[in-house]
Write an enzyme that holds these catalytic residues in place. Structure first.
Site, PDB file in Angstrom:
ATOM      1  N   LYS A  89       0.388  -1.085   0.045  1.00 47.21           N
ATOM      2  CA  LYS A  89      -0.499  -0.477   0.244  1.00 47.21           C
ATOM      3  C   LYS A  89       0.530   1.592   0.176  1.00 47.21           C
ATOM      4  CE  LYS A  89      -4.223  -2.541   1.800  1.00 47.21           C
ATOM      5  NZ  LYS A  89      -3.364  -3.915   2.363  1.00 47.21           N
TER       6      LYS A  89
HETATM    7  P1  OMP Z   1      -8.218 -12.432   5.517  1.00 40.25           P
HETATM    8  O1  OMP Z   1      -8.942 -11.548   5.980  1.00 40.25           O
HETATM    9  O2  OMP Z   1      -6.783 -12.932   6.439  1.00 40.25           O
HETATM   10  O3  OMP Z   1      -8.146 -12.980   4.019  1.00 40.25           O
HETATM   11  O4  OMP Z   1      -6.453 -11.168   4.922  1.00 40.25           O
HETATM   12  C1  OMP Z   1      -7.255  -9.883   3.665  1.00 40.25           C
HETATM   13  C2  OMP Z   1      -6.064  -9.770   3.388  1.00 40.25           C
HETATM   14  O5  OMP Z   1      -6.216  -7.591   2.392  1.00 40.25           O
HETATM   15  C3  OMP Z   1      -5.204  -8.903   4.076  1.00 40.25           C
HETATM   16  O6  OMP Z   1      -3.605  -8.910   3.277  1.00 40.25           O
HETATM   17  C4  OMP Z   1      -6.131  -7.201   3.976  1.00 40.25           C
HETATM   18  O7  OMP Z   1      -4.555  -6.214   4.410  1.00 40.25           O
HETATM   19  C5  OMP Z   1      -6.267  -6.694   2.428  1.00 40.25           C
HETATM   20  N1  OMP Z   1      -6.991  -5.945   2.095  1.00 40.25           N
HETATM   21  C6  OMP Z   1      -8.188  -6.282   3.145  1.00 40.25           C
HETATM   22  O8  OMP Z   1      -8.632  -6.788   3.596  1.00 40.25           O
HETATM   23  N2  OMP Z   1      -8.939  -4.892   2.282  1.00 40.25           N
HETATM   24  C7  OMP Z   1      -8.799  -4.510   1.566  1.00 40.25           C
HETATM   25  O9  OMP Z   1      -9.521  -3.469   1.047  1.00 40.25           O
HETATM   26  C8  OMP Z   1      -7.117  -4.076   1.105  1.00 40.25           C
HETATM   27  C9  OMP Z   1      -6.612  -5.098   0.991  1.00 40.25           C
HETATM   28  C10 OMP Z   1      -5.366  -5.891   0.326  1.00 40.25           C
HETATM   29  O10 OMP Z   1      -4.620  -4.166  -0.326  1.00 40.25           O
HETATM   30  O11 OMP Z   1      -5.359  -6.388  -0.302  1.00 40.25           O
END
Ligand code: OMP
Length: 270
Positions: A89
């Site tokens: 990010k």
């Molecule tokens: P889980 O919720 O464990 O599946 O993780 C979600 C992953 O996606 C994490 O690494 C977050 O940082 C990332 N993420 C989001 O959850 N929401 C977003 O809107 C954007 C991201 C991202 O940019 O990957």
């Protein structure tokens, strides 16, 4: 081969739109398992089930002075034919972004990165100039507070629209090399559909299923393009920490396989 070609090749070879997120929480590692072994085992157990891996830098930076070593290690474990996305990010004033891009693409060798559009075009340009890499612009994020700014109405040439739609419009305008995608949270399926209609063939990185409550069916139906492609559906915790015991790799494979199959079922490729 550019990012989209590499992604489509991996997605076709593994018949998968699943992106496994490597967000290792060291407090959840099974007893006696080193972080290197954990990362390698998860990748080895899932490499034929995914279209990409997304490495979340926060979990590595939290490790302190060995963070770069572990990031390099994780990058090297990801097979060469599967895209590795740096979830960092990033974005800042031009020369700082240039240094960020160099670190992620040249030092660490990632194929893609997540970037924050808040600072505007020049802050993203140094990333976009790497025309063979994938640049994923945060658009409508999955977190509860994402509406604070992303849903504010702004005035554009197209009239009054929510900021996230303006971000998507700008990203499409900057996408001269075809290497820009958008991050769209699965927790906002209606907005996901809006953006898919606005950008019919753009790559969408879709996190937020599983632990965050996003619905898989809606993510697939609203997030893929007409061919059932151009979407990466990310899951992190639900896969990599599927078991806190010695069978963690086996359980991560089971979780990834089940998710891959559900995704394929909803895109008619079951
Ligand atoms: P889980 O919720 O464990 O599946 O993780 C979600 C992953 O996606 C994490 O690494 C977050 O940082 C990332 N993420 C989001 O959850 N929401 C977003 O809107 C954007 C991201 C991202 O940019 O990957």
């Amino acid at each position: 081969m550019n990012f989209t070609q590499k992604l489509q090749k991996a997605a076709a070879a593994n018949n998968s739109l699943l992106c496994v997120g490597l967000d290792p929480d060291t407090s959840l590692l099974p007893e006696g398992i080193r972080l290197e072994d954990f990362i390698r085992s998860i990748i080895d157990a899932t490499r034929d089930l995914v279209c990409a891996y997304k490495v979340n830098f926060a979990f590595f930076e939290a490790l302190g002075k060995s963070s770069f070593y572990y990031l390099e290690y994780a990058r090297q474990c990801i097979p060469a034919d599967i895209p590795a996305i740096a979830d960092a990010k990033r974005a800042d004033i031009g020369n700082t972004s240039k240094a960020y891009a160099s670190a992620v693409f040249e030092q660490l060798g990632f194929d893609g990165i997540t970037v924050n559009p808040y600072m505007g075009r020049d802050s993203l340009a140094p990333f976009i100039e790497y025309t063979d890499r994938g640049i994923f612009v945060l658009c409508r994020t999955s977190n509860p507070g994402s509406a604070d700014f992303q849903n504010l109405e702004v005035t554009t040439r197209e009239g009054c629209i929510p900021l996230y739609r303006a971000v998507a419009g700008k990203a499409a305008e900057w996408n001269r090399h075809g290497n820009i995608g958008l991050v769209m949270g699965a927790t906002h399926p209606d907005e996901l559909g809006v953006i898919r209609r606005q950008c019919p063939d753009m790559l969408l990185l879709i996190p937020g299923i599983g632990t965050q409550g996003g619905d898989i069916r809606m993510a697939v139906e609203n997030g893929t393009n007409r061919q059932g492609e151009m979407a990466l559906i990310n899951s992190s915790r639900q896969i990599i920490h599927a078991s806190l015991k010695a069978d963690f790799a086996e359980k991560s494979r089971e979780a990834a396989l089940s998710l891959k199959e559900q995704i394929n079922c909803f895109r008619g490729r079951g």
